[in-house]
Design an enzyme around this catalytic site. Sequence first.
Site, PDB file in Angstrom:
ATOM      1  N   HIS A 127       0.828  -1.225   0.000  1.00 47.47           N
ATOM      2  CA  HIS A 127       0.000   0.000   0.000  1.00 47.47           C
ATOM      3  C   HIS A 127       0.854   1.263   0.000  1.00 47.47           C
ATOM      4  O   HIS A 127       0.324   2.363  -0.063  1.00 47.47           O
ATOM      5  CB  HIS A 127      -0.928   0.037   1.219  1.00 47.47           C
ATOM      6  CG  HIS A 127      -1.896  -1.096   1.267  1.00 47.47           C
ATOM      7  ND1 HIS A 127      -2.736  -1.391   0.208  1.00 47.47           N
ATOM      8  CD2 HIS A 127      -2.145  -2.034   2.223  1.00 47.47           C
ATOM      9  CE1 HIS A 127      -3.463  -2.461   0.526  1.00 47.47           C
ATOM     10  NE2 HIS A 127      -3.113  -2.865   1.723  1.00 47.47           N
ATOM     11  N   CYS A 128       2.176   1.096   0.105  1.00 44.34           N
ATOM     12  CA  CYS A 128       3.040   2.272   0.171  1.00 44.34           C
ATOM     13  C   CYS A 128       3.587   2.615  -1.208  1.00 44.34           C
ATOM     14  O   CYS A 128       4.059   1.734  -1.935  1.00 44.34           O
ATOM     15  CB  CYS A 128       4.201   2.008   1.137  1.00 44.34           C
ATOM     16  SG  CYS A 128       5.178   3.487   1.445  1.00 44.34           S
TER      17      CYS A 128
END
Length: 356
Positions: free
Chosen positions: A143-144
Amino acid sequence: RPHRSDLYEDAPSACWPIIYSPEYNITFMGLEKLHPFDAGKWGKVINFLKEEKLIADDLIVQAREATDEDLLVVHTRRYLNKLKWSFVVATITEIPPVAFLPNFVVQRKVLKPLRTQTGGTIMAGKLAVDRGWAINVGGGFHHCSSDKGGGFCAYADITLAIKFLFERVQGVSKATIIDLDAHQGNGHERDFMDDHRVYIMDAYNRYIYPGDGFAKRAIKRKVELEWGTEDAEYLQKVHTHVEGALNELKPDIVVYNAGTDILDGDPLGGLAISPQGIVKRDEVVFKAARSRRIPILMVTSGGYQKRTARIIADSILNLHSLGLIDKELVTSGAENPKVEQMIRETAKDLTNLSLQ
């Protein structure tokens, strides 16, 4: 020229291409229990593998912490500076009390483990190319992206591993990400949005976090799953789309995000896959890559139940028992009769599964 990094030093040839460090595990005053994540799961996986006599401490590759210089290959200086604010890290990790801790504690107890896992993923990229496969027992922070963290992901390890390979390893110019965590991998999707060198397949529960419509535009093969999807349908879709993805474009490396939050009963994933289904899924992906002589790097990503560590260990043991991972097996000499036979049998297995 790329900066000097310790992460690409050659690993001892006696070691398995399995990367881990005791530094992976997050422990401080029980605060880690406030997130539904088993923050010691990585160490438990290693302990199970040791109990089964697959590995010993001196036979695995010790992960090193990614430095700021390593991280800046992808991340903006502005983003890394933001992590010096405890409340930002509390938001990213979804552990609110972290906001009230002095940042030096947050750096040491939360971010250093995540930086070490990130270093492990980057190291695994080179190892996979050298040995044909590699498994980082941590990582998978999908998700980064370069300038934004979230969903327990503070560093973009998948993007970093691929960019390091593109910059430093001759002959690696195309990568395929196979993201089978229950959540959409919007971090690497945003990072590789307009990069034609990277092909992304993502299978996820369409109704849960992050629901990032913009990031979805980067997915070449999108497999959106319904609540409560079970083994037969799931494995059939994984098999079809993994084969399809690798037939469509033969990459120089596969990065496999093997989240176990697809497990039935996971509080966040919302799918209903059995432990055996997860083991079978990993087998399908490894067979697809190994049979095509494509190096594969696996990261363990999300998985929010106590029984997750045992399943990851069982999956690695299964890959080994099938000859899909082996200390001696490298891509150049991958004419392994065991692998060849397994590939022929996979198609049969999956046909039977879908008929049940």
